[in-house]
Design a protein around this motif. Structure first.
Motif, PDB file in Angstrom:
ATOM      1  N   TYR A 279      11.020  17.580  25.850  1.00  0.00           N
ATOM      2  CA  TYR A 279      11.907  17.549  24.691  1.00  0.00           C
ATOM      3  C   TYR A 279      12.650  16.213  24.600  1.00  0.00           C
ATOM      4  O   TYR A 279      13.735  16.141  24.045  1.00  0.00           O
ATOM      5  CB  TYR A 279      12.910  18.695  24.764  1.00  0.00           C
ATOM      6  CG  TYR A 279      12.250  20.053  24.862  1.00  0.00           C
ATOM      7  CD1 TYR A 279      11.597  20.603  23.766  1.00  0.00           C
ATOM      8  CD2 TYR A 279      12.261  20.768  26.054  1.00  0.00           C
ATOM      9  CE1 TYR A 279      10.979  21.839  23.857  1.00  0.00           C
ATOM     10  CE2 TYR A 279      11.647  21.998  26.147  1.00  0.00           C
ATOM     11  CZ  TYR A 279      11.009  22.535  25.052  1.00  0.00           C
ATOM     12  OH  TYR A 279      10.397  23.757  25.140  1.00  0.00           O
ATOM     13  N   VAL A 281      12.439  11.791  23.933  1.00  0.00           N
ATOM     14  CA  VAL A 281      11.737  10.687  23.298  1.00  0.00           C
ATOM     15  C   VAL A 281      12.146   9.396  23.994  1.00  0.00           C
ATOM     16  O   VAL A 281      13.161   9.334  24.700  1.00  0.00           O
ATOM     17  CB  VAL A 281      12.059  10.600  21.792  1.00  0.00           C
ATOM     18  CG1 VAL A 281      11.519  11.808  21.050  1.00  0.00           C
ATOM     19  CG2 VAL A 281      13.561  10.448  21.566  1.00  0.00           C
ATOM     20  N   CYS A 291      16.079  15.349  22.466  1.00  0.00           N
ATOM     21  CA  CYS A 291      16.114  15.743  21.053  1.00  0.00           C
ATOM     22  C   CYS A 291      17.121  16.867  20.863  1.00  0.00           C
ATOM     23  O   CYS A 291      17.327  17.706  21.742  1.00  0.00           O
ATOM     24  CB  CYS A 291      14.728  16.201  20.589  1.00  0.00           C
ATOM     25  SG  CYS A 291      13.523  14.865  20.410  1.00  0.00           S
ATOM     26  N   PHE A 295      14.715  20.221  16.921  1.00  0.00           N
ATOM     27  CA  PHE A 295      13.889  19.022  16.791  1.00  0.00           C
ATOM     28  C   PHE A 295      12.939  18.958  17.974  1.00  0.00           C
ATOM     29  O   PHE A 295      13.279  19.348  19.096  1.00  0.00           O
ATOM     30  CB  PHE A 295      14.754  17.758  16.748  1.00  0.00           C
ATOM     31  CG  PHE A 295      15.545  17.590  15.489  1.00  0.00           C
ATOM     32  CD1 PHE A 295      15.104  16.751  14.483  1.00  0.00           C
ATOM     33  CD2 PHE A 295      16.731  18.280  15.306  1.00  0.00           C
ATOM     34  CE1 PHE A 295      15.834  16.597  13.331  1.00  0.00           C
ATOM     35  CE2 PHE A 295      17.468  18.137  14.155  1.00  0.00           C
ATOM     36  CZ  PHE A 295      17.017  17.290  13.160  1.00  0.00           C
ATOM     37  N   PRO A 297       9.822  16.300  19.928  1.00  0.00           N
ATOM     38  CA  PRO A 297       9.313  14.921  19.963  1.00  0.00           C
ATOM     39  C   PRO A 297       8.017  14.792  19.173  1.00  0.00           C
ATOM     40  O   PRO A 297       7.237  15.746  19.040  1.00  0.00           O
ATOM     41  CB  PRO A 297       9.090  14.664  21.462  1.00  0.00           C
ATOM     42  CG  PRO A 297       9.892  15.703  22.168  1.00  0.00           C
ATOM     43  CD  PRO A 297       9.905  16.897  21.271  1.00  0.00           C
ATOM     44  N   GLN A 301       6.017  10.646  21.331  1.00  0.00           N
ATOM     45  CA  GLN A 301       7.366  10.746  21.894  1.00  0.00           C
ATOM     46  C   GLN A 301       8.206   9.506  21.604  1.00  0.00           C
ATOM     47  O   GLN A 301       8.993   9.060  22.425  1.00  0.00           O
ATOM     48  CB  GLN A 301       7.307  11.002  23.406  1.00  0.00           C
ATOM     49  CG  GLN A 301       6.798  12.380  23.773  1.00  0.00           C
ATOM     50  CD  GLN A 301       6.939  12.700  25.240  1.00  0.00           C
ATOM     51  OE1 GLN A 301       6.009  12.439  26.012  1.00  0.00           O
ATOM     52  NE2 GLN A 301       8.055  13.250  25.633  1.00  0.00           N
ATOM     53  N   CYS A 304      12.182  11.941  17.148  1.00  0.00           N
ATOM     54  CA  CYS A 304      12.302  13.398  17.051  1.00  0.00           C
ATOM     55  C   CYS A 304      11.937  13.853  15.642  1.00  0.00           C
ATOM     56  O   CYS A 304      12.348  13.234  14.654  1.00  0.00           O
ATOM     57  CB  CYS A 304      13.727  13.843  17.398  1.00  0.00           C
ATOM     58  SG  CYS A 304      14.212  13.488  19.107  1.00  0.00           S
TER      59      CYS A 304
END
Length: 677
Positions: A279, A281, A291, A295, A297, A301, A304
């Protein structure tokens, strides 16, 4: 591990560093050192010859030029060519004339043909163009200052007699001109830093075996301030083999798009690659960023992406199951209503209270119809209607049951016969039900005004964004069910109180079973509703609880009567309706009745220690009558002990003259009355 040293210095400093390294025996062989340096990429300030400067230097002749204009030229000339110029007496740097003369005494006179050329060892410095730009910058700044302060007056005016450094710096930060390559020159953002201009050099070896730095590109800024990198890759050579492909770094490989660099301990130049979380980025080369809820990634990545909104609607599998169940309930309710309407004049239907039964069917229709409203797409309108009718459909059903059982209880309460029970007509029952229902209407209206209906998007998990009605996530929907729960309690109380009524009026078992089953459903569904994290399951739970409650009411309160009406018509009579299913209803005398057969007509009486019971009378008279609901009254018989049905609604007293006398007729009448009871 191979050690790497990166030196940020100019060529002269680097050369001195290499000489010191050789003295310290860091490199044993200068040739090996040069081989190691092959392919090196160097970034230096822009390397460029100043056009016209070589011609100017080649044309210098100190014998033809006045030395007063350029006092350093004579000294430079004598030091460069190791000769003495005639007429050069003192040093330009302030040295005594005697010292200079002593040094010149041993030198020959300078040849008039000497010139500064490559053969004589002259070479232009590569950074001379920066001096030219600096000179032009001051010249333009002073010119701009002269225009502002002197207003075109030639020479120095009073405003420029004394110049503050801060004032000059302001004019310098605003200069703008073209350099020798016709490129724009200006200081960056008024900071005093010149525009970045660098040359990219590559250390190579020529065919003759010599080594040199080759210019393979440059970096500068364009007119709009954007970066401009020119790199001629085809001219770059790497390592001794002359490879032109870019070598792989021995310190750390480039990371993938979804990875970041992690610097090695005690080695700031090297790194390892780390993959960002599921989750996360990539924020920059060294950091990952989480994120927000709702949201996810992107595939690489790098940013988001918002999760699409989901909601329960008519196409959801859970909703289809709930609507199918509700549709079945609606069909059954309509069939029950049609059967009741077709047999409305029969004793069983009359005894059940037709008006309240119809109202109870309407409440069941609301319960089943609520399913289609609950599973609809959440909007402000559907959310408001769901909150309003959720408790109202329960209230309509149980308000009707409370009114019915309360009426029956009041009719059969022990009170003197002369007091007639009030508010037992159908119109009165409907008004009482409406009053009870209006309490829920007021509660729901206040609730909607205090917290207007709305929709909101929540994220129960990172992969979900669910559109729901406001209040569905905090169990506030259960507020509308508090009042129906109170009505269920009253239903149970009145059902117990009317358990001794005649069979046609006695619904105690069914009402108690309905109340108990509803409570069991609530005890099962409410915890499931509160504990459920899947909002689709929570919505369907709410809809199914309404449908199941409606089916329970149909099964307990309507199916037994419909079974008698349709399949057992012989029981749909007045006598059957008035029959007792339990001897506990009609209290018998505490002593056994004694029939006196002595040839007289003194009749039959019962000795009761506490007086005659509710159903026993000692007068010898009978009559016939019926209540407003069509409840049957006993026919005229010859009996001194008879049943008193004056406790029914609008049931007239059984008062009629005795049709016969004698001990035999009295005994037979008593047996018949006992069997009818």
């Amino acid at each position: 591990m191979r050690q790497v040293v990166v030196v940020f210095a100019d060529k002269m400093t680097t050369g001195e560093l290499m000489r010191r390294a050789k003295q310290l025996d860091v490199t044993h062989d200068p040739r090996l050192d040069r081989l190691r340096r092959l392919g090196t990429i160097s970034v230096q300030p822009l390397v460029e010859n100043l056009s016209g400067f070589d011609d100017y230097m080649a044309g210098l002749d100190p014998l033809a030029l006045p030395l007063a204009r350029n006092p350093w030229l004579a000294e430079f000339w004598e030091d460069t060519f190791a000769c003495a110029l005639p007429g050069a007496a003192g040093g330009a740097d302030g040295r005594a004339a005697g010292e200079v003369a002593a040094n010149r005494a041993d030198r020959p006179a300078c040849d008039p043909t000497l010139r500064l050329t490559e053969q004589s060892g002259y070479r232009q410095q590569k950074y001379l163009h920066f001096v030219r730009d600096a000179t032009w910058a001051f010249a333009n700044a002073l010119n701009d200052m002269h225009l502002d302060l002197c207003k075109g007056q030639p020479g120095l005016c009073s405003g420029m007699q004394h110049i503050e450094g801060y004032t000059l710096r302001q004019y310098l930060s605003k200069v703008h001109f073209k350099d020798q390559n016709n490129q724009s020159f200006r200081f960056l953002n008024g900071s005093g830093e010149g525009p970045p201009r660098y040359s990219i050099l590559n250390f190579q070896r020529d065919k003759q075996g010599g080594y040199f730095w080759k210019n393979v590109g440059q970096y500068s800024l364009t007119e709009d301030g954007s970066s401009n990198l020119v790199l001629r890759r085809e001219e770059i050579l790497f390592k001794a083999g002359g490879r032109r492909d870019f070598p792989t770094s021995e310190c750390g490989t480039p990371c993938l798009p979804h990875q970041v660099k992690v610097k090695k301990e005690n080695d700031l130049c090297c790194w390892t690659c780390r993959t960002c979380g599921s989750y996360q980025v990539v924020r920059d080369d060294y950091d990952c960023e989480e994120c927000k809820p709702g949201f996810l990634p992107s595939p690489n990545q790098r940013h988001c992406m918002i999760v699409p909104v989901t909601f329960v609607d008519y196409s959801s599998p859970w909703a289809v199951v709930a609507m199918t169940f509700a549709a079945f309930g609606i069909v059954v309710t309509v069939l029950c209503g049609l059967i009741f309407a077709a047999h409305a004049s029969t004793p069983v239907i009359k005894a059940s209270g037709r008006e309240l039964s119809y109202l109870l069917l309407v409440g069941n229709l609301l319960s089943f119809g609520m399913t289609f409203l609950i599973v609809a797409r959440p909007t402000d309108a559907t959310c408001g209607l769901t909150r309003f009718f959720l408790g109202l459909c329960y209230t309509v059903c149980y308000a009707a049951i409370v009114t019915k059982t309360n009426r029956t209880s009041r009719i059969f309460t022990r009170r003197p016969v002369k007091h007639r029970t009030r508010y037992t007509s159908p119109q009165s029952q409907l008004v009482i039900t409406a009053i009870l229902t209006s309490v829920e209407v007021v509660v729901n209206a206040i609730w909607l005004l205090y917290r207007p209906p709305a929709t909101l998007v929540i994220s129960p998990t990172r992969e979900q964004r669910v559109l729901i009605c406001d209040g569905l996530d905090d169990s506030s929907y259960l507020i509308g069910l508090i009042y129906p729960l109170i009505l269920i309690g009253f239903c149970t109380i009145y059902a117990v109180k009317t358990r001794k009524c005649p069979g046609g009026f006695n619904e105690a078992r069914y009402i108690v079973f309905t109340s108990y089953t509803t409570c069991v459903l609530w005890l099962a569904f409410v915890p499931l509703y509160i504990a459920a994290t899947d909002h689709a399951l929570r919505t369907v739970t709410l809809a199914m609880s309404l449908s199941l409650s409606g089916l329970v009411q149909l099964a307990c309160l309507f199916f037994p009567k419909i079974y008698v009406v349709v399949f057992k018509p012989e029981k749909n009579t007045r006598d059957a309706v008035m029959a007792h299913r339990s001897h506990a209803f009609i209290p018998t005398c505490h002593s056994t009745p004694v029939v006196l057969i002595n040839g007289t007509s003194r009749g039959v009486y019962a000795r009761c220690r506490r007086g005659p019971p509710l159903c026993c009378r000692q007068d010898i008279s009978t009559s016939s009558g019926s209540d407003s609901q069509g409840a049957p009254a006993a026919g005229a018989v010859s009996s001194p002990l008879r049943l008193d049905f004056t406790r029914f609604n609008h049931i007239t007293s059984l008062r009629a003259p005795v049709t016969g006398s004698g001990n035999v007729s009295a005994a037979s009448a008593l047996r018949r009355r006992k069997h009818s009871v």
